[in-house]
Scaffold this active site. Sequence first.
Site, PDB file in Angstrom:
ATOM      1  N   ASN A   1     -12.289  10.665   8.567  1.00 58.87           N
ATOM      2  CA  ASN A   1     -13.585  10.297   9.270  1.00 58.87           C
ATOM      3  C   ASN A   1     -14.542  11.293   9.638  1.00 58.87           C
ATOM      4  O   ASN A   1     -15.319  11.873  10.277  1.00 58.87           O
ATOM      5  CB  ASN A   1     -13.595   9.661  10.966  1.00 58.87           C
ATOM      6  CG  ASN A   1     -13.448   8.290   9.432  1.00 58.87           C
ATOM      7  OD1 ASN A   1     -13.928   7.262   9.341  1.00 58.87           O
ATOM      8  ND2 ASN A   1     -12.189   7.680   9.558  1.00 58.87           N
TER       9      ASN A   1
ATOM     10  N   PHE B   1      -0.662   6.369   4.961  1.00 63.80           N
ATOM     11  CA  PHE B   1      -0.344   6.102   6.338  1.00 63.80           C
ATOM     12  C   PHE B   1       1.185   4.707   5.860  1.00 63.80           C
ATOM     13  O   PHE B   1       2.190   4.818   6.611  1.00 63.80           O
ATOM     14  CB  PHE B   1      -1.494   4.948   7.001  1.00 63.80           C
ATOM     15  CG  PHE B   1      -1.326   4.955   8.148  1.00 63.80           C
ATOM     16  CD1 PHE B   1      -0.793   6.194   9.198  1.00 63.80           C
ATOM     17  CD2 PHE B   1      -1.003   3.656   9.276  1.00 63.80           C
ATOM     18  CE1 PHE B   1      -0.318   5.549  11.058  1.00 63.80           C
ATOM     19  CE2 PHE B   1      -0.760   3.297  10.643  1.00 63.80           C
ATOM     20  CZ  PHE B   1      -0.848   4.726  11.221  1.00 63.80           C
ATOM     21  N   GLY B   2       0.747   4.056   4.822  1.00 64.80           N
ATOM     22  CA  GLY B   2       1.543   3.223   4.516  1.00 64.80           C
ATOM     23  C   GLY B   2       3.208   3.891   4.655  1.00 64.80           C
ATOM     24  O   GLY B   2       4.354   3.816   4.589  1.00 64.80           O
TER      25      GLY B   2
ATOM     26  N   SER C   1      -8.102  14.110  10.211  1.00 61.95           N
ATOM     27  CA  SER C   1      -9.042  12.702  10.245  1.00 61.95           C
ATOM     28  C   SER C   1     -10.008  12.815   9.306  1.00 61.95           C
ATOM     29  O   SER C   1     -10.399  14.154   9.212  1.00 61.95           O
ATOM     30  CB  SER C   1      -9.442  12.656  11.633  1.00 61.95           C
ATOM     31  OG  SER C   1     -10.328  11.538  11.071  1.00 61.95           O
TER      32      SER C   1
ATOM     33  N   GLY D   1       0.394  -0.994  -0.403  1.00 62.07           N
ATOM     34  CA  GLY D   1       0.048   0.062   0.454  1.00 62.07           C
ATOM     35  C   GLY D   1       0.831   1.462   0.086  1.00 62.07           C
ATOM     36  O   GLY D   1       1.781   1.365   0.924  1.00 62.07           O
TER      37      GLY D   1
ATOM     38  N   GLY E   1      -3.212   3.093  16.818  1.00 61.98           N
ATOM     39  CA  GLY E   1      -2.678   4.238  18.035  1.00 61.98           C
ATOM     40  C   GLY E   1      -3.428   5.190  17.622  1.00 61.98           C
ATOM     41  O   GLY E   1      -3.797   5.138  16.612  1.00 61.98           O
TER      42      GLY E   1
ATOM     43  N   LYS F   1     -13.715   3.578  16.719  1.00 57.73           N
ATOM     44  CA  LYS F   1     -13.330   4.982  16.940  1.00 57.73           C
ATOM     45  C   LYS F   1     -13.875   5.595  15.480  1.00 57.73           C
ATOM     46  O   LYS F   1     -14.386   7.130  15.774  1.00 57.73           O
ATOM     47  CB  LYS F   1     -11.933   5.391  17.515  1.00 57.73           C
ATOM     48  CG  LYS F   1     -10.430   4.556  16.948  1.00 57.73           C
ATOM     49  CD  LYS F   1     -10.836   5.700  15.884  1.00 57.73           C
ATOM     50  CE  LYS F   1      -9.844   5.333  14.767  1.00 57.73           C
ATOM     51  NZ  LYS F   1      -8.914   6.317  13.189  1.00 57.73           N
TER      52      LYS F   1
END
Length: 349
Positions: A259, A11-12, A257, A7, A139, A194
């Site tokens: 989301n 983040f990857g 974020s 990926g 996390g 979350k």
Amino acid sequence: MKISMIGTGSFGTSLAMVLDENGHDVLMYGRNDDTVHEINQEHSNKNYLKDIKLNETIKATNDLEVAVAHGEMLVLAVPVKAMRTMARTINVILTEQNKKVLICHVAKGLELGTHKRVSEVLQEELSENNYTDIAVLSGPSHAEEVSLMLPTTVSTASVNESGRKIVQDAFINKHFRVYENKDLIGVEVGGALKNIIAIAIGILDGLGFGDNTKSAVITRGLHEIARLGTKMGADPLTFMGLTGVGDLIVTAMSEHSRNFRCGKMLASGQSLDDIIENMGMVVEGVNTTKAAYELSQQFDIDMPITNVLYLYLFEELSEEEAFYSLMMRDKTSETDGLIALMKNRIDSE
């Protein structure tokens, strides 16, 4: 250690930087030829981390067989909805290569339809002869901050202690601290659920509600996460840690974020379909809201925030109706949730 990052998203890429800094031989796999070329030739990934320069030692390929052959550990940084297909393909390659690797995933969500955690999906699709362990790294960790080497602390969990210790050793350094955790279920569930609360907080922020309201929803949302997580087999104490309250805070209170941003966009009147199409990255909380809602019905668990968000996202419940249904619920006790679960856990020891 030779490590393949499956990926090339934000983040990857940020995690590849951590691993490279730690001296590992990192090869990234991505399907987009332009992204692979950019990583190899320009040492950047501007679609996801605009102003970040990558070390020339980080390489990329669009050949999954090459990536699997390279890695002693495969870090799966793909969306939950793609995880089963990716695992199935990797399993075939591992079998052909007669190879056994450590698997670590960093996805945060539940599979739509099956409601399974990512490690469960991986266990179903990977032959036991092809992996030594399946771990999760999770996390409070925005990719943008990880790539800037700002202090970040996460947890890793797996069934086997040896697996999570390898992951811990591979990633930990002076700005990226990794704790190990025995509670694989809790770590995965906390990271998934979350995102639901983060969407709700984004909606509240976009509608102009204040810190009082957002604080209440975050706190009560944590109770909901713990109720469902404990029913699924998690240790309630996990939700007081990095992958519970820690990840909830960072996801629900930051413009980083996706989301949270999705919630704000919904509050501005944009349709969910348009937001998902234009975001450029997967909003895991949308599918997870549906999965968690269905699980709450299956287990008969009271999850009012999740239920209201589900109705708002998928059943056209209005903001006014949603707010009224939360504020005018039957009276109850604050300790009928996380605190009670923790007390029961402690008393049982």
